[in-house]
Motif scaffolding. Structure first.
Motif, PDB file in Angstrom:
ATOM      1  N   GLU A 159       0.830  -1.203   0.000  1.00  0.00           N
ATOM      2  CA  GLU A 159       0.000   0.000   0.000  1.00  0.00           C
ATOM      3  C   GLU A 159       0.868   1.259   0.000  1.00  0.00           C
ATOM      4  O   GLU A 159       0.605   2.213  -0.739  1.00  0.00           O
ATOM      5  CB  GLU A 159      -0.924  -0.011   1.229  1.00  0.00           C
ATOM      6  CG  GLU A 159      -1.808   1.214   1.381  1.00  0.00           C
ATOM      7  CD  GLU A 159      -2.905   1.322   0.334  1.00  0.00           C
ATOM      8  OE1 GLU A 159      -3.597   2.351   0.320  1.00  0.00           O
ATOM      9  OE2 GLU A 159      -3.053   0.377  -0.484  1.00  0.00           O
TER      10      GLU A 159
ATOM     11  N   THR B 295       1.225   4.002  -3.191  1.00  0.00           N
ATOM     12  CA  THR B 295       0.955   5.414  -2.916  1.00  0.00           C
ATOM     13  C   THR B 295       2.174   6.271  -3.244  1.00  0.00           C
ATOM     14  O   THR B 295       2.046   7.366  -3.808  1.00  0.00           O
ATOM     15  CB  THR B 295       0.554   5.607  -1.440  1.00  0.00           C
ATOM     16  OG1 THR B 295      -0.586   4.778  -1.165  1.00  0.00           O
ATOM     17  CG2 THR B 295       0.195   7.052  -1.151  1.00  0.00           C
TER      18      THR B 295
ATOM     19  N   GLU C 215       2.688   9.479  -5.615  1.00  0.00           N
ATOM     20  CA  GLU C 215       3.184  10.758  -5.096  1.00  0.00           C
ATOM     21  C   GLU C 215       4.386  11.284  -5.870  1.00  0.00           C
ATOM     22  O   GLU C 215       4.630  12.488  -5.895  1.00  0.00           O
ATOM     23  CB  GLU C 215       3.562  10.615  -3.621  1.00  0.00           C
ATOM     24  CG  GLU C 215       2.382  10.578  -2.681  1.00  0.00           C
ATOM     25  CD  GLU C 215       2.800  10.769  -1.236  1.00  0.00           C
ATOM     26  OE1 GLU C 215       3.288  11.864  -0.896  1.00  0.00           O
ATOM     27  OE2 GLU C 215       2.646   9.820  -0.439  1.00  0.00           O
TER      28      GLU C 215
ATOM     29  N   CYS D   4      -0.547  13.124  -2.108  1.00  0.00           N
ATOM     30  CA  CYS D   4      -1.148  11.938  -1.494  1.00  0.00           C
ATOM     31  C   CYS D   4      -2.666  12.073  -1.514  1.00  0.00           C
ATOM     32  O   CYS D   4      -3.273  12.646  -0.611  1.00  0.00           O
ATOM     33  CB  CYS D   4      -0.644  11.777  -0.064  1.00  0.00           C
ATOM     34  SG  CYS D   4      -1.185  10.244   0.720  1.00  0.00           S
TER      35      CYS D   4
ATOM     36  N   LYS E 128      -6.078   9.687  -2.036  1.00  0.00           N
ATOM     37  CA  LYS E 128      -6.464   8.275  -2.028  1.00  0.00           C
ATOM     38  C   LYS E 128      -7.905   8.076  -2.490  1.00  0.00           C
ATOM     39  O   LYS E 128      -8.773   8.890  -2.204  1.00  0.00           O
ATOM     40  CB  LYS E 128      -6.339   7.702  -0.617  1.00  0.00           C
ATOM     41  CG  LYS E 128      -4.938   7.708  -0.055  1.00  0.00           C
ATOM     42  CD  LYS E 128      -3.966   6.845  -0.854  1.00  0.00           C
ATOM     43  CE  LYS E 128      -4.317   5.383  -0.795  1.00  0.00           C
ATOM     44  NZ  LYS E 128      -3.334   4.562  -1.558  1.00  0.00           N
TER      45      LYS E 128
ATOM     46  N   TYR F 105      -3.832   5.214   5.595  1.00  0.00           N
ATOM     47  CA  TYR F 105      -4.118   6.574   5.133  1.00  0.00           C
ATOM     48  C   TYR F 105      -5.440   7.119   5.665  1.00  0.00           C
ATOM     49  O   TYR F 105      -5.566   8.324   5.867  1.00  0.00           O
ATOM     50  CB  TYR F 105      -4.048   6.628   3.607  1.00  0.00           C
ATOM     51  CG  TYR F 105      -2.640   6.372   3.128  1.00  0.00           C
ATOM     52  CD1 TYR F 105      -1.666   7.375   3.190  1.00  0.00           C
ATOM     53  CD2 TYR F 105      -2.250   5.115   2.679  1.00  0.00           C
ATOM     54  CE1 TYR F 105      -0.366   7.136   2.797  1.00  0.00           C
ATOM     55  CE2 TYR F 105      -0.938   4.865   2.276  1.00  0.00           C
ATOM     56  CZ  TYR F 105      -0.001   5.885   2.342  1.00  0.00           C
ATOM     57  OH  TYR F 105       1.307   5.639   1.967  1.00  0.00           O
TER      58      TYR F 105
END
Length: 440
Positions: free
Chosen positions: A187, A191, A195, A300, A302, A402
């Motif tokens: 994960e 991410t 980013e 970031c 999500k 997150y």
């Protein structure tokens, strides 16, 4: 200012290996002392963990990039590492040295085709801010607009996988033997790949600008023609960060105003169950002179799976209802607690801890207005964050990495503001969404 920036996998690997060897030696010596019957006081234990955390942070600061992102994640940890580690790693949110000016200029030359003084009518060679994967400079376009130029550190994207592999070996020294970290690291890796793609971040800037720039919230405008995967140019937003704002001794009315904007901004995203700004720390928000909330970083962002979002939303009403059977079932569904644990008594203690933590998080929604400046509430949240009963074992769905960062980060911002927030509209919207979920 740092002139020594290790950008190759070999250089970075040496630093990880050195850190791992040092920590391994330290913890092995401690284990031998304990095995020999030497008792350790609480103060000695705390000092030992703090010194080792400082060792990790100092080395990770040299690495920046993935290493510092891991440090940031550890600072939001919920029980995987000793408290001293989370406190020291919290510095990764703001204590990052910038790269030297010559290197910054050369990155712009490589990415945009010319040195900054040719590309822009003016360019401040001193970084305005430095973070884990890049730093920001203020500049002016030739059409007169002020812009922020984000420059990515060398080879950050290319070293993500190897950095995470080495970090996993390092972190396994602290977690329970046999604990499965793969989902969590996957994960973080996915991410981080997002980013470090500044074109994708530019697209997120535009998506949020269309969605939220309605007067109350202001976001930058992406300057696509002066952006690449590793350089991002966006219009500059004037405003004060939280620390600067508080130094002006704002009135309670001003604190409440900006607190309400923060609260509404995040709850609008949650109830829409679409993409969520998931980097909730003070450096990403500005309080403007005309009373708007500036949101300035969209690296970031999500999009949680619908199944997880629905379950996460259900945590609110079941904690408000205080239905223990429903809480227990949902905790198992979210992988927070185990249905058939090896140690039922220990698991029950952990369940009660998590349930009480959830009750604390639900408090702001129980009345029409909530005072985040209440010192008792702050002490309650801090106590739960610092005293998890199970150490050295990751728990919960990987998406908590997150989602927790969003929710806990929001509460921390509001507590620092000391804001009184009206929760009626957000509670109503959340419950309406849950009704739709139940009907479907």
């Amino acid at each position: 200012m740092s002139d020594d920036f290790p950008s190759s996998k070999f250089e970075r690997g040496k630093i990880f290996a050195k850190t791992g060897l040092k920590l391994g030696t330290n913890y092995a010596k401690r284990h031998l002392k304990k095995a020999a019957g030497r008792k350790e006081s609480k103060e000695e234990s705390s000092r030992f963990h703090t010194e080792n955390a400082r060792e990790v942070f100092d080395e990770f600061s040299k690495l920046r990039g993935t290493a510092l992102k891991i440090a940031q994640s550890l600072s939001m940890d919920q029980g995987m590492l000793p408290e001293e580690f989370t406190e020291v790693m919290g510095e990764a949110q703001y204590s990052v040295p910038p790269i030297n000016k010559a290197l910054a200029r050369s990155i712009i030359k490589k990415q945009l085709g010319s040195y900054p003084e040719q590309v822009f009518s003016s360019f401040n060679t001193s970084a305005l801010a430095a973070a884990s994967i890049g730093q920001v400079h203020k500049a002016r376009l030739k059409d007169g607009r002020d812009v922020a130029v984000k420059i990515q550190y060398p080879n950050v994207r290319e070293t993500i996988q190897s950095d995470l592999g080495m970090a996993k070996i390092l972190i396994k020294r602290f977690v329970k033997k046999g604990a499965d970290l793969d989902d969590y690291f996957e994960e973080v890796e996915s991410t981080l790949m997002e980013e470090t793609d500044y074109i994708q971040e530019g697209q997120q800037i535009e998506a949020f600008r269309k969605r939220f720039s309605n007067g109350a919230v202001v976001t930058p405008e992406w300057i696509e023609e002066l952006s690449t995967q590793k350089v991002l140019t966006m219009t500059f937003i004037e405003g004060k960060h939280l620390k600067e704002f508080l130094q002006t001794s704002p009135s309670q009315e001003e604190r409440n105003h900006f607190g309400q904007l923060l609260w509404d901004f995040f709850h609008d995203q949650v109830v829409q169950r679409d993409t969520v700004h998931a980097d909730t720390h003070p450096g990403n928000f500005l309080f403007t002179e005309d009373g708007r909330l500036g949101v300035i970083d969209f690296g970031c962002v999500k999009k949680f799976p619908l199944e997880f979002s629905n379950k996460y939303l259900r945590l609110l009403p079941i904690h408000m209802e205080d239905d223990i059977d429903k809480i227990r079932k949902l905790f198992i569904d979210l992988e927070i607690t185990k249905e058939n644990p090896d140690d039922p008594e220990k698991e029950e203690r952990f369940f009660k801890f998590c349930m009480n933590y959830g009750r604390a998080f639900a408090q702001p929604y129980k009345n029409d207005r909530f005072d985040f400046g209440d010192p008792e509430f702050k002490a309650l949240i801090n106590r739960f964050a610092k005293e998890p009963p199970i150490m050295n074992e990751p728990r919960g769905s990987k998406h908590f990495i997150y989602s927790t960062r969003v929710h806990l980060g929001l509460y921390n911002l509001l507590m620092k503001l000391g804001a009184v927030v009206d929760t009626r509209e957000s509670r109503k919207k959340a419950l309406e969404v849950l009704e739709e979920i139940e009907e479907n």
